[in-house]
Design an enzyme around this catalytic site. Structure first.
Site, mmCIF file in Angstrom:
data_model
loop_
_atom_site.group_PDB
_atom_site.id
_atom_site.type_symbol
_atom_site.label_atom_id
_atom_site.label_comp_id
_atom_site.label_asym_id
_atom_site.label_seq_id
_atom_site.Cartn_x
_atom_site.Cartn_y
_atom_site.Cartn_z
ATOM 1 N N CYS A 1 -21.200 3.727 17.783
ATOM 2 C CA CYS A 1 -22.339 4.177 18.587
ATOM 3 C C CYS A 1 -22.228 3.725 20.040
ATOM 4 O O CYS A 1 -21.898 4.507 20.923
ATOM 5 C CB CYS A 1 -23.666 3.676 18.016
ATOM 6 S SG CYS A 1 -24.088 4.323 16.391
ATOM 7 N N ARG A 2 -22.489 2.457 20.273
ATOM 8 C CA ARG A 2 -22.590 1.959 21.641
ATOM 9 C C ARG A 2 -21.254 1.851 22.357
ATOM 10 O O ARG A 2 -21.105 2.347 23.486
ATOM 11 C CB ARG A 2 -23.295 0.598 21.648
ATOM 12 C CG ARG A 2 -24.728 0.687 21.155
ATOM 13 C CD ARG A 2 -25.336 -0.672 20.942
ATOM 14 N NE ARG A 2 -24.723 -1.321 19.778
ATOM 15 C CZ ARG A 2 -24.961 -2.565 19.400
ATOM 16 N NH1 ARG A 2 -25.785 -3.322 20.110
ATOM 17 N NH2 ARG A 2 -24.393 -3.082 18.331
ATOM 18 N N SER A 3 -20.282 1.200 21.748
ATOM 19 C CA SER A 3 -19.012 1.011 22.469
ATOM 20 C C SER A 3 -18.254 2.323 22.695
ATOM 21 O O SER A 3 -17.689 2.505 23.781
ATOM 22 C CB SER A 3 -18.141 -0.063 21.821
ATOM 23 O OG SER A 3 -17.896 0.191 20.474
ATOM 24 N N ASN B 1 -18.254 -0.042 16.311
ATOM 25 C CA ASN B 1 -17.467 0.836 17.174
ATOM 26 C C ASN B 1 -17.678 2.309 16.847
ATOM 27 O O ASN B 1 -16.763 3.114 16.874
ATOM 28 C CB ASN B 1 -15.984 0.456 17.115
ATOM 29 C CG ASN B 1 -15.120 1.130 18.180
ATOM 30 O OD1 ASN B 1 -13.977 1.465 17.916
ATOM 31 N ND2 ASN B 1 -15.636 1.334 19.371
ATOM 32 N N CYS C 1 -18.870 -3.265 20.326
ATOM 33 C CA CYS C 1 -20.125 -3.397 19.586
ATOM 34 C C CYS C 1 -19.759 -3.751 18.140
ATOM 35 O O CYS C 1 -18.616 -4.088 17.849
ATOM 36 C CB CYS C 1 -20.988 -2.141 19.683
ATOM 37 S SG CYS C 1 -20.344 -0.667 18.856
#
Length: 161
Positions: free
Chosen positions: A15-17, A13, A10
């Site tokens: 939150c999402r990933s 690096n 993301c």
């Protein structure tokens, strides 16, 4: 046999990933494939290099049994495009960024391509939203992670033996 290496990407690096990293790693462990599949995460921007995942990501993940606390943000490198078999972008902007610099296009995917039962084509960035956004992101990632693992197992039948 070589390991299948999976990298989630993301923007920052945090939150999402890292959430995808934690979810997929737990799924790989659940299927007893840790010796055959390795998991990592990275960002396309260096905003948070060396930082732990966002506290809200960690808190929501923990409610479902995923521990993200040992992860540290890092920037994607040129070497990652050779080292990882699957490089999964969380959204179209990061997919575009990866596709522009990847020498190996057939390794770069959108994570949500592995969740055809979901209407969303991107995992939205929950950073500026509330807890509900982090929960939604986690649910999307759980569904897509199962689809990704199913794809990897189907593409590599030797892994399940």
């Amino acid at each position: 046999m070589n390991k299948v290496n999976v990298l989630f990407v993301c923007m920052g690096n945090i939150c999402r990933s890292p959430t995808a990293h934690g979810v997929f790693e737990a799924l790989v462990e659940q299927y007893n494939l840790s010796d055959k599949i390795s998991v990592g995460s990275a960002g396309t921007h260096a905003y948070h290099v060396g930082e732990a995942p966002d506290e809200r990501s960690q808190a929501v993940a923990l409610t479902r049994g995923y521990d993200l606390s040992t992860q540290q943000s890092r920037l994607i490198t040129k070497q990652d495009f050779e080292a990882f078999d699957y490089i999964l972008a969380m959204d179209k902007a990061n997919l575009y960024s990866l596709s522009k610099v990847s020498p190996v296009q057939d390794r770069v995917f959108s994570l949500m391509d592995f969740a055809p039962e979901r209407d969303e084509s991107e995992v939205p960035d929950p950073y500026y939203g509330g807890d509900r956004g982090f929960e939604n992101v986690l649910t999307m990632i759980e569904v897509a992670s199962q689809g990704l693992l199913n794809h990897i197992l189907k593409s590599n039948p030797n892994l399940s033996h």
